[in-house]
Design an enzyme around this catalytic site. Sequence first.
Site, PDB file in Angstrom:
ATOM      1  CG  ASP A  86       5.961  -3.287   9.684  1.00  0.00           C
ATOM      2  OD1 ASP A  86       6.687  -3.705   8.756  1.00  0.00           O
ATOM      3  OD2 ASP A  86       5.578  -2.098   9.771  1.00  0.00           O
ATOM      4  NE  ARG A  93      -2.638  -0.134   3.581  1.00  0.00           N
ATOM      5  CZ  ARG A  93      -3.501   0.243   4.507  1.00  0.00           C
ATOM      6  NH1 ARG A  93      -4.798   0.256   4.235  1.00  0.00           N
ATOM      7  NH2 ARG A  93      -3.099   0.609   5.702  1.00  0.00           N
TER       8      ARG A  93
HETATM    9  C1  PRP Z   1      -1.205  -4.869   4.304  1.00  0.00           C
HETATM   10  C2  PRP Z   1      -1.992  -6.165   4.355  1.00  0.00           C
HETATM   11  C3  PRP Z   1      -2.790  -6.101   3.089  1.00  0.00           C
HETATM   12  C4  PRP Z   1      -3.068  -4.628   2.951  1.00  0.00           C
HETATM   13  C5  PRP Z   1      -4.487  -4.384   3.378  1.00  0.00           C
HETATM   14  O1  PRP Z   1      -0.128  -4.984   3.447  1.00  0.00           O
HETATM   15  O2  PRP Z   1      -1.180  -7.288   4.438  1.00  0.00           O
HETATM   16  O3  PRP Z   1      -2.109  -6.599   1.959  1.00  0.00           O
HETATM   17  O4  PRP Z   1      -2.171  -3.943   3.833  1.00  0.00           O
HETATM   18  O5  PRP Z   1      -4.817  -3.076   3.179  1.00  0.00           O
HETATM   19  P1  PRP Z   1      -5.903  -2.608   2.099  1.00  0.00           P
HETATM   20  O6  PRP Z   1      -7.076  -3.479   2.270  1.00  0.00           O
HETATM   21  O7  PRP Z   1      -6.164  -1.173   2.491  1.00  0.00           O
HETATM   22  O8  PRP Z   1      -5.268  -2.706   0.744  1.00  0.00           O
HETATM   23  P2  PRP Z   1       0.955  -3.821   3.295  1.00  0.00           P
HETATM   24  O9  PRP Z   1       0.625  -2.935   2.141  1.00  0.00           O
HETATM   25  O10 PRP Z   1       1.184  -3.141   4.616  1.00  0.00           O
HETATM   26  O11 PRP Z   1       2.230  -4.616   2.830  1.00  0.00           O
HETATM   27  P3  PRP Z   1       3.090  -5.715   3.607  1.00  0.00           P
HETATM   28  O12 PRP Z   1       2.236  -6.948   3.722  1.00  0.00           O
HETATM   29  O13 PRP Z   1       4.257  -5.894   2.704  1.00  0.00           O
HETATM   30  O14 PRP Z   1       3.475  -5.154   4.959  1.00  0.00           O
HETATM   31  N1  URA Z   2      -2.672  -3.410   6.807  1.00  0.00           N
HETATM   32  C1  URA Z   2      -2.285  -3.871   8.026  1.00  0.00           C
HETATM   33  O1  URA Z   2      -1.288  -4.606   8.139  1.00  0.00           O
HETATM   34  N2  URA Z   2      -3.001  -3.512   9.090  1.00  0.00           N
HETATM   35  C2  URA Z   2      -4.081  -2.721   9.006  1.00  0.00           C
HETATM   36  O2  URA Z   2      -4.714  -2.428  10.037  1.00  0.00           O
HETATM   37  C3  URA Z   2      -4.466  -2.234   7.738  1.00  0.00           C
HETATM   38  C4  URA Z   2      -3.729  -2.624   6.647  1.00  0.00           C
END
Ligand code: PRP
Ligand code: URA
Length: 212
Positions: free
Chosen positions: A206, A107
């Site tokens: 994270d 994101r």
């Molecule tokens: C997080 C989570 C989803 C997304 C959800 O990923 O694992 O993929 O956010 O959010 P949304 O519904 O608003 O799209 P993130 O983008 O933080 O990436 P990561 O898994 O690499 O930390």
């Molecule tokens: N992605 C996450 O990992 N946590 C949240 O709460 C929203 C998006």
Amino acid sequence: MQYSENVFVMDHPLIKHKLTYLRDKNTGSKEFRQLVSEIATLECYEATRDLPLMDTHIETPVGPATTQIIAGRKLAFVPILRAGLGMVDGVLTLVPAAKVGHIGLYRDPETLAPVEYYSKLPLDIEERDVILLDPMLATGGSAIDAVTILKKSHPKSIKFVCIIAAPEGIQAFTQAHPEIPVICAAVDDHLNEHGYIVPGLGDAGDRIFGTL
Ligand code: PRP
Ligand code: URA
């Protein structure tokens, strides 16, 4: 429990118990990873409920029996990177022969829009039922784009399994892909101004990978 037409919330004491420790900010990465994996196993049990069966004939030590096995249905698990990776071991515990594809999305921290950076799916995906994995359904952008990417390679079917969903994400996802079943462990209250689920569990990626 049915939340809306194609959205199911797992209503089970083991899941509720594990979710409590998953949400707790004092839970460290090692335990967090373990809990994500265990919840994914329990959700996979529900997501595979409609696998077709066929009769087979065996001999028990006491005599012949006609019993049932899964009718050769092929599955693929597709985690959304990074956080979806935390669910893979748990689902493979139940279906070890499944193939695993990957879709990389993150994101954008300003716009919250998903950015695609990787995609690798099984070559025979057209013959497979796909279970898409991501612990968080927040705005819905990542899951919506992941399903759009998956649909281009024409799998037999798609289901989406997440752990915590926001009502805003469910609304957006079911509007974009109304025919895709969603299985989650909890539907939380709302999104905050940074797009985090409240109360949620923080940033799933994270916490899984210790990159806080
Ligand atoms: C997080 C989570 C989803 C997304 C959800 O990923 O694992 O993929 O956010 O959010 P949304 O519904 O608003 O799209 P993130 O983008 O933080 O990436 P990561 O898994 O690499 O930390
Ligand atoms: N992605 C996450 O990992 N946590 C949240 O709460 C929203 C998006």
